[in-house]
Design an enzyme around this catalytic site. Sequence first.
Site, PDB file in Angstrom:
ATOM      1  N   SER A 134      46.560  31.060  45.852  1.00 25.32           N
ATOM      2  CA  SER A 134      46.382  32.131  46.830  1.00 25.32           C
ATOM      3  C   SER A 134      47.760  32.508  47.363  1.00 25.32           C
ATOM      4  O   SER A 134      48.619  31.635  47.531  1.00 25.32           O
ATOM      5  CB  SER A 134      45.505  31.630  47.991  1.00 25.32           C
ATOM      6  OG  SER A 134      45.618  32.503  49.091  1.00 25.32           O
ATOM      7  N   SER A 135      47.948  33.791  47.645  1.00 27.34           N
ATOM      8  CA  SER A 135      49.226  34.224  48.229  1.00 27.34           C
ATOM      9  C   SER A 135      49.458  33.513  49.557  1.00 27.34           C
ATOM     10  O   SER A 135      50.584  33.269  49.958  1.00 27.34           O
ATOM     11  CB  SER A 135      49.212  35.741  48.466  1.00 27.34           C
ATOM     12  OG  SER A 135      48.907  36.408  47.266  1.00 27.34           O
ATOM     13  N   HIS A 162      50.715  35.821  41.910  1.00 26.75           N
ATOM     14  CA  HIS A 162      50.755  34.474  41.332  1.00 26.75           C
ATOM     15  C   HIS A 162      49.958  34.505  40.029  1.00 26.75           C
ATOM     16  O   HIS A 162      49.429  35.570  39.644  1.00 26.75           O
ATOM     17  CB  HIS A 162      50.213  33.443  42.332  1.00 26.75           C
ATOM     18  CG  HIS A 162      48.881  33.793  42.921  1.00 26.75           C
ATOM     19  ND1 HIS A 162      47.728  33.850  42.168  1.00 26.75           N
ATOM     20  CD2 HIS A 162      48.514  34.151  44.189  1.00 26.75           C
ATOM     21  CE1 HIS A 162      46.710  34.184  42.933  1.00 26.75           C
ATOM     22  NE2 HIS A 162      47.155  34.389  44.168  1.00 26.75           N
ATOM     23  N   MET A 221      46.964  42.664  46.699  1.00 29.78           N
ATOM     24  CA  MET A 221      47.783  42.884  47.893  1.00 29.78           C
ATOM     25  C   MET A 221      49.198  42.337  47.649  1.00 29.78           C
ATOM     26  O   MET A 221      49.948  42.104  48.597  1.00 29.78           O
ATOM     27  CB  MET A 221      47.139  42.219  49.107  1.00 29.78           C
ATOM     28  CG  MET A 221      45.774  42.843  49.412  1.00 29.78           C
ATOM     29  SD  MET A 221      45.240  42.599  51.090  1.00 29.78           S
ATOM     30  CE  MET A 221      45.145  40.824  51.163  1.00 29.78           C
ATOM     31  N   GLN A 260      41.493  45.888  56.252  1.00 31.41           N
ATOM     32  CA  GLN A 260      40.667  44.696  56.022  1.00 31.41           C
ATOM     33  C   GLN A 260      41.156  43.475  56.796  1.00 31.41           C
ATOM     34  O   GLN A 260      40.608  42.389  56.647  1.00 31.41           O
ATOM     35  CB  GLN A 260      40.566  44.388  54.524  1.00 31.41           C
ATOM     36  CG  GLN A 260      41.815  43.835  53.886  1.00 31.41           C
ATOM     37  CD  GLN A 260      41.683  43.760  52.377  1.00 31.41           C
ATOM     38  OE1 GLN A 260      41.513  44.779  51.713  1.00 31.41           O
ATOM     39  NE2 GLN A 260      41.755  42.570  51.811  1.00 31.41           N
ATOM     40  N   GLY A 320      47.077  33.621  39.315  1.00 32.82           N
ATOM     41  CA  GLY A 320      45.699  34.103  39.483  1.00 32.82           C
ATOM     42  C   GLY A 320      45.627  35.610  39.251  1.00 32.82           C
ATOM     43  O   GLY A 320      44.808  36.105  38.478  1.00 32.82           O
ATOM     44  N   HIS A 321      46.525  36.344  39.927  1.00 31.98           N
ATOM     45  CA  HIS A 321      46.557  37.807  39.741  1.00 31.98           C
ATOM     46  C   HIS A 321      46.842  38.160  38.281  1.00 31.98           C
ATOM     47  O   HIS A 321      46.215  39.054  37.707  1.00 31.98           O
ATOM     48  CB  HIS A 321      47.675  38.428  40.593  1.00 31.98           C
ATOM     49  CG  HIS A 321      47.510  38.273  42.074  1.00 31.98           C
ATOM     50  ND1 HIS A 321      48.375  37.516  42.835  1.00 31.98           N
ATOM     51  CD2 HIS A 321      46.596  38.772  42.934  1.00 31.98           C
ATOM     52  CE1 HIS A 321      48.003  37.577  44.103  1.00 31.98           C
ATOM     53  NE2 HIS A 321      46.927  38.326  44.191  1.00 31.98           N
ATOM     54  N   LYS A 352      37.595  33.745  42.787  1.00 27.07           N
ATOM     55  CA  LYS A 352      38.185  33.125  43.981  1.00 27.07           C
ATOM     56  C   LYS A 352      37.621  33.769  45.263  1.00 27.07           C
ATOM     57  O   LYS A 352      37.314  33.088  46.230  1.00 27.07           O
ATOM     58  CB  LYS A 352      39.707  33.280  43.890  1.00 27.07           C
ATOM     59  CG  LYS A 352      40.472  33.229  45.170  1.00 27.07           C
ATOM     60  CD  LYS A 352      40.763  31.827  45.569  1.00 27.07           C
ATOM     61  CE  LYS A 352      41.481  31.708  46.891  1.00 27.07           C
ATOM     62  NZ  LYS A 352      41.862  32.908  47.557  1.00 27.07           N
ATOM     63  N   ASP A 353      37.521  35.107  45.273  1.00 20.47           N
ATOM     64  CA  ASP A 353      36.970  35.828  46.427  1.00 20.47           C
ATOM     65  C   ASP A 353      35.557  36.266  46.049  1.00 20.47           C
ATOM     66  O   ASP A 353      35.298  37.445  45.816  1.00 20.47           O
ATOM     67  CB  ASP A 353      37.861  37.023  46.750  1.00 20.47           C
ATOM     68  CG  ASP A 353      39.272  36.593  47.096  1.00 20.47           C
ATOM     69  OD1 ASP A 353      39.518  36.281  48.266  1.00 20.47           O
ATOM     70  OD2 ASP A 353      40.122  36.536  46.185  1.00 20.47           O
TER      71      ASP A 353
END
Length: 289
Positions: free
Chosen positions: A184-185, A34, A30, A61, A36-37, A148-149
């Site tokens: 996380s964003s 960062h 989305m 969502q 993580g992505h 993470k998710d």
Amino acid sequence: MEIIHTIDAMHDAIKKERTNNKRIGFVATMGYLHQGHLSLIHICKQHTDFQVMSIFVNKMQFNDPRDYDTYPRNYDRDFALAKEAGVDLIFLPDDSEMYQNRLTYIDIEMMTSFLCGSARPGHFRGVLTVVAKLFNIVQPDVSVFGQKDIQQAVIIQKMVKDLNFPLAIIVAPIIRESDGLAMSSRNVHLKGDDRTNATCMYQSLKKAEELIQHGIIQANTIIPAMTDIIAAGKPKKIDYISIVDYETLQPVDSLKDKSVIAVAAFFGTTRLIDNMIVEKIGDSFTCVY
Ligand code: AMP
């Protein structure tokens, strides 16, 4: 790096890469990227030849319109970071491109109505529907999702299996800030003490690991110990602290072959999640968080 806005243009671009015998890797995001992505792209590159990243803040969502409106966005910054990480193509559709006359949806009610699903009704229906659409648009060979998710990663694996999507899913490790907070964003919304206090989520997982290494595997001992640590971080609200089976996401009384210890809490208005996968290997348990 090419930036494409329409589904037709995506199909053309992917067809071209396929005729060149390229294996397609895909990371759905989305935006507001960062490390993580970007770690997901690095993993994708190890398995495929052509990297596609989608950036789409998927309204479907978001159960809270305010959360959707305030979700951080900065596409120019995202393009620069994606290019540097080696993304070959960005798919950046708008709402009307993705959702004209949409009536169809995908859900797995037995796995989506609890954990994050109970605080965010309809959230995972939105996730599964958009991810299925993106898989049909990008037609990847491999797609990487973050641990993470974890609930999202598990239900996507289930959807891929149940609906026979011809691709492999990889679940990638959680990338953390130096003090342990999962990137996380949404962390950008954490103000004042909340940012420091939020590390209690990570500390609670470390505590669970310590107990597990001492042979404690019962949920009714691990969860209260984690609750104390998170409560000391003064969250506005603890949403859940749960131990569930990795495959079914159903709560377990004690750790099984593969379990997930998952936490969610609000710091100010920001809802944060974190988790640890606990796997039984031989007689001992390995914790990955
Ligand atoms: P999002 O943009 O938040 O929808 O996330 C896009 C993808 O990046 C999902 O597969 C997430 O699980 C993954 N992701 C988000 N944060 C992290 C992180 N800290 N470490 C690894 N992957 C992450």
